[in-house]
Scaffold this motif. Structure first.
Motif, PDB file in Angstrom:
ATOM      1  N   TYR A 207       0.843  -1.213   0.000  1.00  0.00           N
ATOM      2  CA  TYR A 207       0.000   0.000   0.000  1.00  0.00           C
ATOM      3  C   TYR A 207       0.869   1.250   0.000  1.00  0.00           C
ATOM      4  O   TYR A 207       0.607   2.219  -0.744  1.00  0.00           O
ATOM      5  CB  TYR A 207      -0.916  -0.029   1.218  1.00  0.00           C
ATOM      6  CG  TYR A 207      -1.745   1.229   1.357  1.00  0.00           C
ATOM      7  CD1 TYR A 207      -2.834   1.469   0.517  1.00  0.00           C
ATOM      8  CD2 TYR A 207      -1.400   2.181   2.320  1.00  0.00           C
ATOM      9  CE1 TYR A 207      -3.580   2.632   0.651  1.00  0.00           C
ATOM     10  CE2 TYR A 207      -2.134   3.333   2.466  1.00  0.00           C
ATOM     11  CZ  TYR A 207      -3.226   3.548   1.636  1.00  0.00           C
ATOM     12  OH  TYR A 207      -3.956   4.698   1.758  1.00  0.00           O
ATOM     13  N   SER A 210       2.371   1.725  -3.316  1.00  0.00           N
ATOM     14  CA  SER A 210       1.366   2.220  -4.252  1.00  0.00           C
ATOM     15  C   SER A 210       1.109   3.709  -4.051  1.00  0.00           C
ATOM     16  O   SER A 210       0.996   4.475  -5.011  1.00  0.00           O
ATOM     17  CB  SER A 210       0.076   1.427  -4.080  1.00  0.00           C
ATOM     18  OG  SER A 210      -0.953   1.940  -4.880  1.00  0.00           O
ATOM     19  N   CYS A 211       0.995   4.060  -2.775  1.00  0.00           N
ATOM     20  CA  CYS A 211       0.767   5.472  -2.455  1.00  0.00           C
ATOM     21  C   CYS A 211       1.930   6.341  -2.937  1.00  0.00           C
ATOM     22  O   CYS A 211       1.737   7.447  -3.478  1.00  0.00           O
ATOM     23  CB  CYS A 211       0.546   5.673  -0.977  1.00  0.00           C
ATOM     24  SG  CYS A 211      -1.026   4.984  -0.392  1.00  0.00           S
ATOM     25  N   GLU A 213       3.963   5.704  -5.369  1.00  0.00           N
ATOM     26  CA  GLU A 213       3.925   5.763  -6.836  1.00  0.00           C
ATOM     27  C   GLU A 213       2.866   6.762  -7.308  1.00  0.00           C
ATOM     28  O   GLU A 213       3.087   7.530  -8.260  1.00  0.00           O
ATOM     29  CB  GLU A 213       3.648   4.370  -7.413  1.00  0.00           C
ATOM     30  CG  GLU A 213       4.825   3.432  -7.225  1.00  0.00           C
ATOM     31  CD  GLU A 213       4.521   2.021  -7.749  1.00  0.00           C
ATOM     32  OE1 GLU A 213       3.340   1.765  -8.111  1.00  0.00           O
ATOM     33  OE2 GLU A 213       5.436   1.177  -7.747  1.00  0.00           O
ATOM     34  N   LYS A 214       1.729   6.713  -6.631  1.00  0.00           N
ATOM     35  CA  LYS A 214       0.657   7.663  -6.985  1.00  0.00           C
ATOM     36  C   LYS A 214       1.109   9.088  -6.709  1.00  0.00           C
ATOM     37  O   LYS A 214       0.847  10.009  -7.497  1.00  0.00           O
ATOM     38  CB  LYS A 214      -0.596   7.359  -6.191  1.00  0.00           C
ATOM     39  CG  LYS A 214      -1.296   6.087  -6.649  1.00  0.00           C
ATOM     40  CD  LYS A 214      -2.541   5.846  -5.811  1.00  0.00           C
ATOM     41  CE  LYS A 214      -3.253   4.571  -6.254  1.00  0.00           C
ATOM     42  NZ  LYS A 214      -4.467   4.320  -5.472  1.00  0.00           N
ATOM     43  N   SER A 217       3.407  10.172  -9.338  1.00  0.00           N
ATOM     44  CA  SER A 217       2.676  10.433 -10.587  1.00  0.00           C
ATOM     45  C   SER A 217       1.994  11.784 -10.520  1.00  0.00           C
ATOM     46  O   SER A 217       1.977  12.554 -11.490  1.00  0.00           O
ATOM     47  CB  SER A 217       1.651   9.324 -10.830  1.00  0.00           C
ATOM     48  OG  SER A 217       2.279   8.094 -10.984  1.00  0.00           O
ATOM     49  N   MET A 218       1.422  12.040  -9.375  1.00  0.00           N
ATOM     50  CA  MET A 218       0.737  13.319  -9.195  1.00  0.00           C
ATOM     51  C   MET A 218       1.733  14.474  -9.320  1.00  0.00           C
ATOM     52  O   MET A 218       1.423  15.521  -9.897  1.00  0.00           O
ATOM     53  CB  MET A 218       0.040  13.361  -7.850  1.00  0.00           C
ATOM     54  CG  MET A 218      -1.146  12.402  -7.780  1.00  0.00           C
ATOM     55  SD  MET A 218      -1.945  12.387  -6.169  1.00  0.00           S
ATOM     56  CE  MET A 218      -2.606  14.043  -6.155  1.00  0.00           C
TER      57      MET A 218
END
Length: 236
Positions: A207, A210-211, A213-214, A217-218
């Protein structure tokens, strides 16, 4: 028990040994009816033919020379002086002043009485011996019985000890089994809990990744938008 039989000595006066006619006579043979000195007595009892003869000592009458001359041979009957129980005298010697007012008993009667007393002593001794032997037999029986009972008791104690030890071993084995089984179960549960926790941590890591990576990306999108908003001259 009857009184002990006293030793009776012949009280006679013999000047010379009838065998050697040299030494004074000190002994008298009841079988040969002869007086003899000590040397002749030794030879007499050493001979095969006379070794079983009954030879007794004699005591000379003291103080009366006339009695020594009158008493030349052992009389047919002897008497025991009741006042002097260890002396046997003849009729003539009994008249000596030494025995004045003394009472006498035929030596044969005395001997018969002593024989009865000895026989009674033998009988009583045999009875006592039988009683002692019975007592010893009883003790032997008691020792045997006591030994058997003691050995039986010891065997029973050893058997009980073996049984108690076996019971204790069984209880201990059961406890060890229960503890071992519980140990295995608890370790299995703890291992499962550990794996579950590790799975949760792994999920958290995924998690977080993933966070991140997000978030990245943001940030990239924000940078692109910022570039777009700049004047076009600045565009490539």
């Amino acid at each position: 028990m009857a009184a002990k039989t006293p030793i009776l000595d012949f009280q006679v006066a013999i000047e010379k040994c009838e065998l050697c006619q040299v030494e004074d006579a000190q002994f008298y043979c009841n079988d040969c009816q002869e007086e003899m000195c000590n040397g002749c007595k030794t030879a007499h009892l050493g001979s095969k033919a006379t070794r079983s003869h009954n030879v007794v000592s004699t005591k000379l009458v003291s103080g009366k020379a006339e009695n020594q001359q009158n008493v030349q041979n052992i009389p047919e009957k002897l008497y025991r002086c009741t006042a002097l129980a260890d002396e046997a005298v003849c009729v003539k010697c009994a008249t000596d002043i030494k025995h004045e007012n003394h009472k006498f008993e035929e030596l044969e009667t005395t001997l018969y009485r002593y024989q009865d007393e000895i026989s009674q002593n033998i009988l009583e001794t045999k009875l006592q011996k039988e009683k002692l032997q019975k007592s010893i037999h009883t003790i032997d029986i008691n020792v045997k019985d006591y030994t058997e009972v003691s050995d039986k008791t010891i065997n029973e104690i050893n058997q009980q000890r073996k049984q108690i030890k076996s019971d204790v071993d069984n209880i201990a084995d059961d406890l060890v089994y229960q503890v071992t089984k519980r140990k295995q179960q608890d370790l299995k549960l703890m291992e499962k809990e550990k794996k579950d926790l590790q799975k949760i941590i792994s999920d958290h890591n995924e998690y977080l990744q993933s966070c991140e990576e997000k978030l990245k990306s943001m940030k990239d999108i924000s940078n692109i938008q910022h570039q777009i908003k700049k004047p076009q001259s600045n565009l490539p």
